[in-house]
Design an enzyme around this catalytic site. Structure first.
Site, PDB file in Angstrom:
ATOM      1  N   LYS A 113     -10.630   0.782  -0.525  1.00  0.00           N
ATOM      2  CA  LYS A 113     -10.453   0.572   0.911  1.00  0.00           C
ATOM      3  C   LYS A 113     -11.674   1.035   1.695  1.00  0.00           C
ATOM      4  CE  LYS A 113      -6.980   1.473   4.534  1.00  0.00           C
ATOM      5  NZ  LYS A 113      -5.700   2.173   4.833  1.00  0.00           N
ATOM      6  N   GLU A 136       0.843  -1.193   0.000  1.00  0.00           N
ATOM      7  CA  GLU A 136       0.000   0.000   0.000  1.00  0.00           C
ATOM      8  C   GLU A 136       0.883   1.248   0.000  1.00  0.00           C
ATOM      9  OE1 GLU A 136      -3.605   1.961   2.737  1.00  0.00           O
ATOM     10  OE2 GLU A 136      -2.111   0.635   3.651  1.00  0.00           O
ATOM     11  N   CYS A 155      -4.811  -3.120   4.371  1.00  0.00           N
ATOM     12  CA  CYS A 155      -4.311  -2.623   5.652  1.00  0.00           C
ATOM     13  C   CYS A 155      -5.329  -2.741   6.796  1.00  0.00           C
ATOM     14  CB  CYS A 155      -3.834  -1.184   5.476  1.00  0.00           C
ATOM     15  SG  CYS A 155      -2.734  -0.618   6.814  1.00  0.00           S
TER      16      CYS A 155
END
Length: 559
Positions: A167, A74, A202
């Protein structure tokens, strides 16, 4: 055409196919790699340009010649100054010859097509929006009509965009400028080597959607995970969480992290569920490193299972001084301050203890043996800790509900020193080694939860799965009351964390002080009821004063 010629033709065709595609659907494994990389130096556009060159060099290098899939981290390639539109997978766009996108995506698509592997990127995506068009997001369309997402793009062997994910759970300041879909993406893609992958980014790992839904509802057994993780002690180190999450779900995980150890970011690896890590590492200095592994197939594969090599632990020896990482910065988990804890004596050898936080109890057995005493060295103190509740957060970003049974290290006898390590300037020794630890607890039933081992040693890596045993009765995935046991079965010199850590996926919202996440007031809300009560009280006072004035006026007129 005779039979021999036909056979030769078939062999040549098979060889040609194998040069294009390293792993076949009939193979029991596939070849994967994840890359840990530092962010490049320069202006925002220069950083992306340098990262693009680095990515292309890696993709076209000999290191990738034997790969099926390659995952980048990322943020390293992601910057709003170089944000790009991203085509939908169903459009079958190959940016290499449809250069309608930011140049870095076009050029990487060409490099991928040349190398003939699957590649996973993280980038900044832009999208046009307005009153009647654009995605359904929590935040309104900005005044300039352009919104931004933190996005995964997957390219197949032809450089074609075959999957996209935006995300869902952002990190702190990301919320100020990045959009979030009201309904999280559930992104998957099929490969020509017979594996279906899901992917997320993440902080998403700590939430039920989309991470757990991919595993539970879609039966995805191979997950791709670009991250820029900020490690927190004692439970959320990068590799520590990655390995624990893969173990708890018993799935394959390909995790690629950025590399900025002084900024708390490092730790990448490839994991095979309860077989543990196949290749993983964490660093003290910014590092470019590729982790590679043959990964056993799980989904849709019905052939003979791939045999992982047996794990062989090195012979144990008592060591007063062992390697420890001190240049890697970490957050401290302030949740431990509300745990029920017991400080163990500095010279303890055997402890058997039941410890409870309200009605949640854990049983501990801890045994140590003396290595040697030295006044020249500091040594860690240890606490037992127990907690179950929802007055916790994930790294102070989102609310959480956790259940924990833990032994963890502290730098002094004060609770506020737990979740910290001794600095490089402080000589530190293992004056005792751990011979045996056993932790168990009855973890309450819930409709949503994930229970994992959480272990950590002095070099910020979890213990090898061959060093402990794990039991669940009944299996935790049944979501009933489960008796969970974690037992250290091999001696260990250095130990920072040995714990059972459970995420109960709270449904309590976190609004992040953002206007668009605030609940919309309604007449039935307590706030409005208070206002109505205040207005009613004011009306009553006004009426009483008016009546009093009329009475006084009447008295005055009679007089």
């Amino acid at each position: 055409m005779n039979v021999n010629v036909l056979r030769l033709l078939f062999i040549l065709i098979a060889l040609a196919i194998h040069t294009e595609q390293l792993s076949l659907p009939t193979d029991s494994s596939y070849n994967a790699a994840v890359v840990e990389l530092p962010v490049q130096v320069g202006t925002p556009r220069e950083r992306v340009e340098l990262a693009k060159i680095l990515y292309m060099n890696i993709i076209e290098s000999n290191d990738t010649a034997d790969l099926d899939i390659l995952v980048f981290p990322e943020y390293v390639l992601s910057n709003r100054d170089s944000a790009t539109f991203v085509p939908l997978p169903e459009q079958n766009v190959i940016p290499c010859f449809e250069p309608d996108y930011e140049m870095f995506l076009v050029e990487i698509s060409c490099a991928v097509r040349a190398r003939r592997i699957y590649v996973v990127l993280n980038l900044a995506e832009k999208e046009l929006c307005g009153a009647n068009y654009g995605s359904d997001t929590w935040n309104p369309c900005p005044a300039n009509g352009v919104r931004y997402f933190n996005t995964i793009v997957v390219l197949d062997r032809d450089g074609r965009v075959v999957s996209r994910y935006r995300k869902s759970h952002l990190w702190r300041q990301e919320y100020k400028s990045t959009s979030v879909l009201r309904q999280p993406d559930m992104s998957t893609f099929d490969t020509d080597f017979g594996v279906t992958f899901g992917h997320f980014i993440c902080f998403d790992m700590l939430f039920y959607e989309p991470a757990m839904r991919l595993v539970i509802e879609r039966n995805i057994t191979d997950i791709i995970y670009p991250t820029y993780w900020f490690s927190e002690l004692p439970f959320l180190g990068a590799v520590q969480l990655q390995e624990g999450w893969a173990f708890a779900n018993d799935i394959n995980l390909l995790a690629a992290d950025g590399s900025d150890p002084a900024g708390k970011t490092t730790g990448s690896g490839i994991y095979a569920g309860r077989a543990g890590r196949l290749s993983a590492g964490i660093f003290e200095q910014p590092t470019q490193h590729m982790f590679k592994a043959r990964v056993p197939k799980r989904s849709r594969y019905t052939g003979e299972a791939f045999e992982l090599p047996p794990k062989v632990l090195p012979a144990f020896s008592q060591q007063l001084i062992t390697p420890r990482y001190t240049a890697l910065d970490t957050f401290r988990d302030y949740n431990v301050d509300i745990f029920e804890t017991r400080l163990l004596a500095v010279d303890f050898l055997n402890v058997t203890q039941r410890l409870c936080h309200e009605d949640f109890c854990c049983d501990f057995e801890v045994e140590r043996s003396l290595i040697g005493n030295s006044a020249d060295y500091a040594q860690y103190r240890y606490r037992l800790g127990v907690y179950h509740g929802n007055e916790t957060t994930f790294i102070r970003v989102d609310r959480s509900e956790q259940a924990v049974c833990a032994v963890f290290a502290c730098t002094s006898d004060e609770l506020l020193s737990c979740g910290r390590i001794f600095s490089a300037a402080q000589p530190t020794a293992n004056q005792y080694y751990f011979r045996h630890i056993r932790i168990s607890g009855l973890f309450p039933a819930a409709k949503r939860r994930l229970i994992m081992p959480s272990t950590l040693d002095g070099v910020m890596l979890p213990l090898d799965v061959a060093q402990y045993t794990w039991s669940e009765s009944p299996p935790a995935k049944q979501l009933q009351d489960s008796l969970i046991s974690l037992e250290l079965t091999a001696p260990k010199n250095d130990l920072l964390t040995f714990a059972i850590w459970a995420n109960y996926f709270t449904e309590l919202p976190t609004t992040h002080n953002l206007d668009h996440f605030q609940p919309v007031p309604s007449p039935s809300t307590p706030g409005n009821n208070n206002n109505n009560t205040s207005n009613a009280a004011a009306s009553s006072i006004y009426a009483a004063v008016s009546t009093l004035c009329l009475l006084l006026l009447a008295v005055a007129l009679k007089a």
